[in-house]
Design a protein around this motif. Structure first.
Motif, PDB file in Angstrom:
ATOM      1  N   ASN A   1      -3.902   3.923   3.030  1.00 42.00           N
ATOM      2  CA  ASN A   1      -4.647   3.077   2.095  1.00 42.00           C
ATOM      3  C   ASN A   1      -4.867   3.717   0.741  1.00 42.00           C
ATOM      4  O   ASN A   1      -5.676   3.231  -0.044  1.00 42.00           O
ATOM      5  N   LYS A   2      -4.161   4.799   0.470  1.00 40.13           N
ATOM      6  CA  LYS A   2      -4.392   5.532  -0.783  1.00 40.13           C
ATOM      7  C   LYS A   2      -4.005   4.708  -2.005  1.00 40.13           C
ATOM      8  O   LYS A   2      -4.635   4.807  -3.051  1.00 40.13           O
ATOM      9  N   TRP A   3      -2.943   3.897  -1.889  1.00 39.73           N
ATOM     10  CA  TRP A   3      -2.496   3.050  -2.984  1.00 39.73           C
ATOM     11  C   TRP A   3      -2.633   1.586  -2.573  1.00 39.73           C
ATOM     12  O   TRP A   3      -2.604   1.246  -1.403  1.00 39.73           O
ATOM     13  N   ARG A   4      -2.744   0.713  -3.571  1.00 38.31           N
ATOM     14  CA  ARG A   4      -2.671  -0.717  -3.306  1.00 38.31           C
ATOM     15  C   ARG A   4      -2.374  -1.451  -4.605  1.00 38.31           C
ATOM     16  O   ARG A   4      -3.019  -1.212  -5.624  1.00 38.31           O
TER      17      ARG A   4
ATOM     18  N   SER B   1      -6.846   6.046  -9.820  1.00 42.84           N
ATOM     19  CA  SER B   1      -6.982   4.586  -9.808  1.00 42.84           C
ATOM     20  C   SER B   1      -5.923   3.910  -8.955  1.00 42.84           C
ATOM     21  O   SER B   1      -5.663   2.725  -9.103  1.00 42.84           O
ATOM     22  N   TYR B   2      -5.305   4.668  -8.036  1.00 38.77           N
ATOM     23  CA  TYR B   2      -4.218   4.121  -7.234  1.00 38.77           C
ATOM     24  C   TYR B   2      -4.670   2.979  -6.331  1.00 38.77           C
ATOM     25  O   TYR B   2      -3.844   2.192  -5.862  1.00 38.77           O
ATOM     26  N   SER B   3      -5.958   2.888  -6.056  1.00 34.74           N
ATOM     27  CA  SER B   3      -6.442   1.811  -5.198  1.00 34.74           C
ATOM     28  C   SER B   3      -6.355   0.460  -5.884  1.00 34.74           C
ATOM     29  O   SER B   3      -6.456  -0.580  -5.226  1.00 34.74           O
ATOM     30  N   HIS B   4      -6.162   0.471  -7.214  1.00 33.19           N
ATOM     31  CA  HIS B   4      -6.097  -0.786  -7.961  1.00 33.19           C
ATOM     32  C   HIS B   4      -4.964  -0.712  -8.985  1.00 33.19           C
ATOM     33  O   HIS B   4      -5.169  -0.465 -10.174  1.00 33.19           O
TER      34      HIS B   4
ATOM     35  N   ARG C   1      -9.923  -5.799  -4.145  1.00 36.34           N
ATOM     36  CA  ARG C   1     -10.617  -5.091  -3.063  1.00 36.34           C
ATOM     37  C   ARG C   1     -11.725  -4.224  -3.687  1.00 36.34           C
ATOM     38  O   ARG C   1     -11.773  -4.028  -4.896  1.00 36.34           O
TER      39      ARG C   1
ATOM     40  N   THR D   1      -1.823   1.497 -13.389  1.00 39.77           N
ATOM     41  CA  THR D   1      -3.102   1.250 -12.737  1.00 39.77           C
ATOM     42  C   THR D   1      -4.019   0.550 -13.741  1.00 39.77           C
ATOM     43  O   THR D   1      -3.712   0.465 -14.930  1.00 39.77           O
TER      44      THR D   1
ATOM     45  N   GLN E   1       0.837  -1.182   0.000  1.00 36.21           N
ATOM     46  CA  GLN E   1       0.000   0.000   0.000  1.00 36.21           C
ATOM     47  C   GLN E   1       0.884   1.248   0.000  1.00 36.21           C
ATOM     48  O   GLN E   1       2.073   1.165  -0.285  1.00 36.21           O
ATOM     49  N   TYR E   2       0.295   2.395   0.314  1.00 38.76           N
ATOM     50  CA  TYR E   2       1.037   3.643   0.125  1.00 38.76           C
ATOM     51  C   TYR E   2       2.313   3.760   0.947  1.00 38.76           C
ATOM     52  O   TYR E   2       3.337   4.243   0.431  1.00 38.76           O
TER      53      TYR E   2
END
Length: 504
Positions: free
Chosen positions: A399-402, A421-424, A411, A434, A348-349
């Motif tokens: 949790n900003k990135w993953r 789209s940093y979460s994915h 997730r 991303t 993650q971030y």
């Protein structure tokens, strides 16, 4: 006394005619897609976002003479049921033209109006118009009051069970019971129904009492041991539902059907998007900043062996697709490609930030080797750091990135995809990017033949807001089955009455 309009609808369904669906707060059509696949007719939708409204119309009413009316964005608080019926040519009577209502009022609309206001809807249907807080679920209930559906489905976030200490779902059920419905609600996770995404939501189903049936929810088809965070969020949502007080506080809540390890494994991220063409143009400097439009076909790789999920995504009835995709587009993020490449799956971030600092030090060292030492505090130093290290505090944005794990479902995809789209982040380090619009759609279980309107950002937002079609399909199939069984039982009762009368 039974409501004649409801019994007329049941008689219509007994003749084998399709149940007609109205999708409120429809978004791009995730629920509609699932209901269509289950055998329902998508008659109309109401959606305030212009891109999502156009997407829904293009996919469900492309050849309709009223296409422009279907594609029109509408605010439910300013749209009366009579006006919607007239504009879309649904029929002469509001109460007779729709059999099923579905939809999910936006969660931010849940103010603490309480039971009294909700019950007022049942007694005074226009009361919601005077509520300055614009509680959109009151509009949903107003549409139920006017259209008198045989059944309905409502979807929302788990927090609706504990919103400022209120269980909004329970209060809605009380109002629906006053209107003549039997209803239950529960929490379901889409990953247990074939969706390659761990997405927990509240679902409420209600049936008109004239059907003489009870609510049940679909049995899971897939299994995974959910990460701890998903168990925790469910427990927070269920705080207002105390087992020892169940009869008094939450009599309409129903425990969800339990998945078990004997079921098929959950669909993983790699199984969901691994057959799509790789994207590397951004690593070659061939991707530029600007709006991304869906005008260029990206062909599927040839001679692939497709898994069950990929086959469904390419062969979904009425949305078959065999050539390729037009929305396999990604964000322009040149600072971050090297960071994406170094991240491990599940990082993650905080880990990404550490990788960025390491990259920065390496680039400073390279400059020194080339005789171009960059001094700390200089303009060149600041510019290089800005071009290498993201500006967010890792302590404030953990949790900003993953980076996705290939062997796990994704997730939860959120509407925030429309902003970044940093979460994915794609699990394939060689692609260092991303996810694309189509990959996001796949993770939500939208078939490849489903067309999104607008450019990349609006499309991401539509996808993140949607109910996964496969989740909707599981619910729609259960509703279809329940209605058909109720109709069959009803017909058998009629036949028995006729036989008994004839014998006398």
């Amino acid at each position: 006394m039974k409501r004649k309009v409801i019994t007329n609808k049941i008689e219509r369904l007994m003749k084998g005619e399709k149940a007609r669906v109205l999708d409120l707060f429809a978004g791009c059509g995730g629920i509609s897609l699932g209901f269509q696949k289950a055998g329902f007719e998508i008659s109309a939708a109401l959606e305030i976002d212009e891109h999502a409204a156009m997407t829904h119309a293009r996919n469900f009413h492309p050849d309709s003479p009223q296409f422009e009316s279907h594609a029109k964005a509408r605010d439910i608080t300013a749209t009366k049921p009579e006006g919607l019926v007239k504009e879309l040519g649904l029929g002469k009577s509001v109460s007779s033209c729709i059999d099923i209502i579905v939809g999910g009022p936006p969660c931010q609309s849940f103010a603490r109006v309480g039971r009294a206001k909700l019950r007022e809807i049942a007694e005074h249907p226009e009361a919601f118009l005077n509520d300055p807080r614009g509680n959109l679920y009151l509009s949903y209930l107003q549409y139920v009051k006017k259209f008198k559906p045989v059944a309905l489905l409502m979807e929302n976030v788990p927090d609706v069970l504990n919103y400022g200490g209120h269980n909004i779902a329970e209060e809605i059920c009380e109002t629906l019971e006053d209107m003549g419905y039997v209803c239950k609600y529960t929490l379901l996770n889409a990953v247990f129904y074939g969706v390659p995404e761990m997405r927990e939501r509240m679902f409420l189903i209600a049936y008109a009492k004239e059907l003489e049936t009870q609510v049940s929810f679909p049995e899971p088809t897939n299994w995974i041991d959910l990460p701890r965070g998903y168990h925790g969020s469910r427990q927070v949502a269920l705080k207002t539902i105390q087992p020892n007080l169940l009869e008094e506080t939450a009599h309409s809540y129903m425990d969800p059907p339990e998945p078990h390890p004997d079921l098929k494994p959950a669909v993983t991220a790699k199984a969901a998007i691994g057959d799509l063409p790789p994207i590397t143009l951004h690593l070659e400097g061939k991707l530029k900043r600007g709006a991304r439009r869906f005008t260029e076909l990206t062909p599927y790789p040839k001679n692939q062996r497709l898994n069950e999920f990929a086959k469904l995504m390419r062969g979904w009835p009425e949305f078959e697709n065999s050539d390729g995709i037009f929305d396999h587009l990604i964000r322009y993020l040149p600072r971050d490609y090297a960071i994406f490449r170094r991240m491990d799956h599940g990082n993650q971030y905080p880990e990404a930030f550490q990788h960025a600092l390491e990259l920065f030090e390496e680039r400073l060292a390279e400059a020194r080797k080339e005789g171009k030492a960059i001094k700390k505090g200089s303009e060149a130093y600041d510019e290089l750091k800005k071009a290498t290290v993201p500006p967010y505090d890792p302590g404030k944005f953990p949790n900003k990135w993953r980076k996705m794990e290939p062997d796990q479902p994704a997730r939860t995809l959120m509407a925030h995809l429309g902003k970044d789209s940093y979460s994915h982040i794609h699990y394939d380090s060689d692609q260092a990017r991303t996810i694309s619009v189509r990959e996001a759609a796949r993770l939500q279980s939208f078939p490849d033949g489903f067309i999104f309107s607008g450019t990349m950002n609006p499309a991401f937002r539509q996808i993140g807001n949607a109910v996964p079609p496969l989740m909707a399909y599981a619910l729609a199939s259960k509703i279809f089955q329940t209605i058909n069984e109720a109709i069959t039982n009803n017909q058998e009762d009629v036949d028995e009455f006729v036989r008994t009368a004839a014998a006398v």
